[in-house]
Design an enzyme around this catalytic site. Structure first.
Site, mmCIF file in Angstrom:
data_model
loop_
_atom_site.group_PDB
_atom_site.id
_atom_site.type_symbol
_atom_site.label_atom_id
_atom_site.label_comp_id
_atom_site.label_asym_id
_atom_site.label_seq_id
_atom_site.Cartn_x
_atom_site.Cartn_y
_atom_site.Cartn_z
ATOM 1 N N LYS A 1 0.056 -6.593 1.237
ATOM 2 C CA LYS A 1 0.132 -5.516 0.242
ATOM 3 C C LYS A 1 -0.031 -6.142 -1.130
ATOM 4 C CE LYS A 1 3.047 -1.721 -1.413
ATOM 5 N NZ LYS A 1 4.361 -1.034 -1.271
ATOM 6 N N ARG B 1 2.513 6.633 -7.865
ATOM 7 C CA ARG B 1 3.716 6.597 -8.707
ATOM 8 C C ARG B 1 4.130 8.012 -9.107
ATOM 9 N NH1 ARG B 1 3.113 1.190 -10.831
ATOM 10 N NH2 ARG B 1 2.774 -0.036 -8.939
ATOM 11 N N LYS C 1 -3.126 -3.313 2.446
ATOM 12 C CA LYS C 1 -3.043 -2.224 1.478
ATOM 13 C C LYS C 1 -3.284 -2.798 0.078
ATOM 14 C CE LYS C 1 0.179 1.298 -0.266
ATOM 15 N NZ LYS C 1 1.543 1.863 -0.197
#
Length: 331
Positions: A201, A211, A253
């Site tokens: 990640k 977010r 990711k």
């Protein structure tokens, strides 16, 4: 090669002549069972709340979350990944461990709705629950304390398992997180709960819309624990460590800016590989399509095919339900 000046005898275009022929020889396919739909559930709301930077994606209420999960099961998706948005946050993310916390309640809701028809996954991280927005517990000088955070992850894993989850997704990038979570699950007699490890990640600019989706409280960045975008070998190392620690699936990711890492990880491990087609990737395509700059459906399917072609066995994508409808109608 030519024959009597009549042109080439080797003509790869022959296999592109018709749609049926192209379909028959296609090297890569995308199927609904390979897609996982991320879903957001917000505490204290009765109607879905749109996410402005992710057109078409919402923060669900508990009731609409169940309906979305039921639809995902009907479409034949591989699973759903649940993210909880609490009304109240604190320094330690205690709402993530509370059996009455929004994420744990949502797990029970969704499992009760879909049973074994869908793999119910849950994000195992503190960032949505902490008032500082980091993925772990902080030291007095504001650094993320790796080992204290591991203890919190163990509690969170047990809470999610007790709630009925099929698969936990540790996404905090703490060293040793998979081993601690596996031990905690096994000690609590949840040996059948599997682990989808967010292994590679990256600290990415493509997380921006997420977010908003989780009402993040983050100030600063997560570069001391998420990976540097310049590093690919490190991504493979992280995935191999997670496999050694007991990960059942490893994940890269984001996806699109890291297709090379997906391929390297796929070649290195002997477990399934997932990739997360993240919020910023989603938002870019949606914005370009809304402006008429690209053809939306082909662009989405091409994006998912590229991630599969790079080596991902499973794709987490906000287009999962819509893509499944398209793929079902073309079958």
């Amino acid at each position: 090669m030519t024959t009597d000046g009549l042109g080439p005898t080797i003509r790869p275009r022959r296999l592109r002549t018709t749609a049926a022929l192209r379909r028959m020889v296609a090297e890569t396919s995308v199927e609904p069972r390979q897609l996982v739909l991320p879903l957001f559930v917000r505490e204290g709301i009765s109607d879905p709340q749109p996410i402005s930077s992710m057109p078409g994606v919402v923060q669900h209420s508990r009731s609409t979350l169940k309906a979305a999960a039921a639809e995902a099961a009907e479409l034949g998706l591989g699973g759903v990944m649940l993210f909880g948005i609490p009304e109240h946050k604190d320094a330690t993310g205690s709402g993530a461990i509370d059996p009455g916390g929004i994420l744990n309640l949502a797990i029970t809701d969704v499992v009760g709705e879909v049973g074994d028809a869908l793999t119910v996954m849950s994000d195992l991280c503190l960032d949505e629950f902490t008032d500082h927005g980091h993925c772990g517990v902080l030291t007095a000088d504001g650094k993320v304390d790796n080992d204290r955070t591991l203890a919190a992850y163990a509690e969170m894993a047990r809470a999610q398992a007790h709630a009925g989850v099929d698969m936990v997704g540790p996404s905090g990038m703490m060293d040793g997180q998979v081993a601690v979570i596996r031990d905690a699950l096994d000690a609590a007699e949840h040996t059948d709960v599997s682990i989808l490890a967010y292994s590679a990640k990256y600290a990415s600019a493509f997380f921006g819309p997420f977010r908003e989706a989780v009402d993040s409280s983050l100030q600063g960045d997560r570069r001391t624990y998420q990976q540097d975008s310049a590093n690919a070998v490190e991504g493979v190392r992280e995935a191999l460590l997670d496999v050694d620690e007991g990960a059942d699936i490893v994940m890269v990711k984001p996806a699109l800016a890291y297709l090379d890492v997906i391929r390297r990880v796929r070649d290195a491990v002997d477990v399934p590989v997932a990739a997360y087609n993240v919020s910023g990737e989603y938002a870019m395509v949606e914005a370009a399509a809304a402006n008429g700059w690209i053809d939306r459906e082909p662009a989405i399917l091409e994006t998912l095919t590229a991630i599969r072609r790079a080596g991902a066995d499973v794709i987490l994508t906000y287009w999962a339900a819509e893509a499944a409808r398209w793929l079902g109608s073309s079958a």
